[in-house]
Structures are given as C-alpha cells and as structure tokens.
Enzyme design. Sequence first.
Site, PDB file in Angstrom:
ATOM      1  N   ARG A 195       0.854  -1.193   0.000  1.00 11.53           N
ATOM      2  CA  ARG A 195       0.000   0.000   0.000  1.00 11.53           C
ATOM      3  C   ARG A 195       0.884   1.234   0.000  1.00 11.53           C
ATOM      4  O   ARG A 195       1.451   1.626   1.010  1.00 11.53           O
ATOM      5  CB  ARG A 195      -0.911  -0.004   1.235  1.00 11.53           C
ATOM      6  CG  ARG A 195      -1.888   1.166   1.267  1.00 11.53           C
ATOM      7  CD  ARG A 195      -2.885   1.046   2.386  1.00 11.53           C
ATOM      8  NE  ARG A 195      -2.285   1.162   3.706  1.00 11.53           N
ATOM      9  CZ  ARG A 195      -2.926   0.937   4.843  1.00 11.53           C
ATOM     10  NH1 ARG A 195      -4.173   0.548   4.826  1.00 11.53           N
ATOM     11  NH2 ARG A 195      -2.318   1.074   6.000  1.00 11.53           N
ATOM     12  N   SER A 208     -13.045  -3.179   0.529  1.00 12.60           N
ATOM     13  CA  SER A 208     -13.243  -2.770   1.924  1.00 12.60           C
ATOM     14  C   SER A 208     -14.679  -2.340   2.186  1.00 12.60           C
ATOM     15  O   SER A 208     -15.285  -1.617   1.385  1.00 12.60           O
ATOM     16  CB  SER A 208     -12.306  -1.605   2.271  1.00 12.60           C
ATOM     17  OG  SER A 208     -10.975  -2.058   2.358  1.00 12.60           O
ATOM     18  N   LYS A 230      -4.443   4.470   9.480  1.00  9.77           N
ATOM     19  CA  LYS A 230      -5.493   4.778   8.500  1.00  9.77           C
ATOM     20  C   LYS A 230      -6.532   5.669   9.171  1.00  9.77           C
ATOM     21  O   LYS A 230      -7.272   5.219  10.051  1.00  9.77           O
ATOM     22  CB  LYS A 230      -6.145   3.498   7.967  1.00  9.77           C
ATOM     23  CG  LYS A 230      -6.951   3.699   6.698  1.00  9.77           C
ATOM     24  CD  LYS A 230      -7.386   2.368   6.106  1.00  9.77           C
ATOM     25  CE  LYS A 230      -7.943   2.483   4.689  1.00  9.77           C
ATOM     26  NZ  LYS A 230      -8.766   3.627   4.409  1.00  9.77           N
TER      27      LYS A 230
END
Length: 212
Positions: A43, A113, A142
């Site tokens: 990521r 997600s 996050k």
Amino acid sequence: MDFDTSFPYQLYLVISEQDCRGINYLPVAERAIIGGVDIIQLREKELTTRLYLAKAHQLKEITDKYGIPLIINDNLEVAQELGAAGIHVGNHDISPSHIRKAWYSPRPLVGYSIENLEQLKNEQIPLSDYLGISPVFNTETKKDTITEWGLEGIVNIRQRTDKPLVAIGNIHIQNARRVIQAGADCLAVVSAICGSENPEKAAFELKNEILK
C-alpha cells in the site's frame, strides 16, 4: 503463478515503506513470511505509478520466492503491469466491476473494503473475492475511516455474508483471537508486524493465535 481464489489465507500483511519506520520494507516482508504471513498487500498511496511499480517489483521477487500472493492497493495499472495476484480497493476507489472488465486473465483476487452495512447490498460484493472489514478498531495507520466496527460489527457482517472476511485495524496479539472468534477468516496487520523489532516473531505469534 495462480493463486487460490477461495481465499484460504489467514494472516495478511499490509506494508509500505513508511509503515516500517525507517527500516527497509523488503527484509521486514521476508521475515514476516518466514514467521507465518500468508499474503501481502503493498500500500503506497503517495507514490507515482513509476515508483510504486518499482517497489512492487522488488517485493514481488520475495513473494514469488515463497509462493505467496502479492496484492496491490488501489492501482490497477501497477497491479496489471506487475502481474500481481490481485488488487484491493475501497468504497471510493475504482470499483470491483471496473477491475473485472479491465483485468480478467489471469483472474485476479479482488478485495473490497466495507465501511458501512449498506455496501453489503451493492453489486460490487458478488464481484469481490474477499471483504476487508476496516477498521475493526481505529488506528493511526489509516485515518480516513467512517465506521469503527468493533467485534460486534464483525459478528453482524458475518451473519450477512459468506464472503471471506479480512479484519484490519489495530489488531495485535492481545485481541487477535477475539477477532477470529467474532467471525473473521483472516487478520490483516500493519503495525503489529511492521513496527515490531522482530517481524518474524511477531508474525509467528499472531499466526499461533489464529490457529488456536
């Protein structure tokens, strides 16, 4: 390399150079695989496609060596050019339906997600191989999240879908077993491994919690 789309993976490492806090992400990833990680997602939200692809190539040499899937977060161009095992996207990224139309051979793993229960009713769910439950618990890695699911949230989603559930968000050795017992099929971690002084040991202990 073909990977199992039934998603038998149990320990999922989400990694970036930043998450490794100054330590090279490549040896962190390799030690984590040796410790028990089954699947890795790269990521890198802030990189250009060229730099993202370069990092992904380096990591893929390691995941290929151990025969585990490498998933790319939200960059279809990188995922396809790399020949990644799949791609993971969120509710505000490119959609699973778009991915299926643009990339159908070899069939990629597609993760999606879930940020709210209404998403479970949309047309993207059947096109996804697994659902990311994000975050189970709020986390500093996050911050653009909507729902903190908690254990009750996992139970609720588990009752509504048979899709493999990948739980992510402040999961560590102390709560890992409870997250599995709530209905998650797989634990995704960032800091619990990337922030550890011993990524191999951290992965080993997490895997043991899953397998208890």
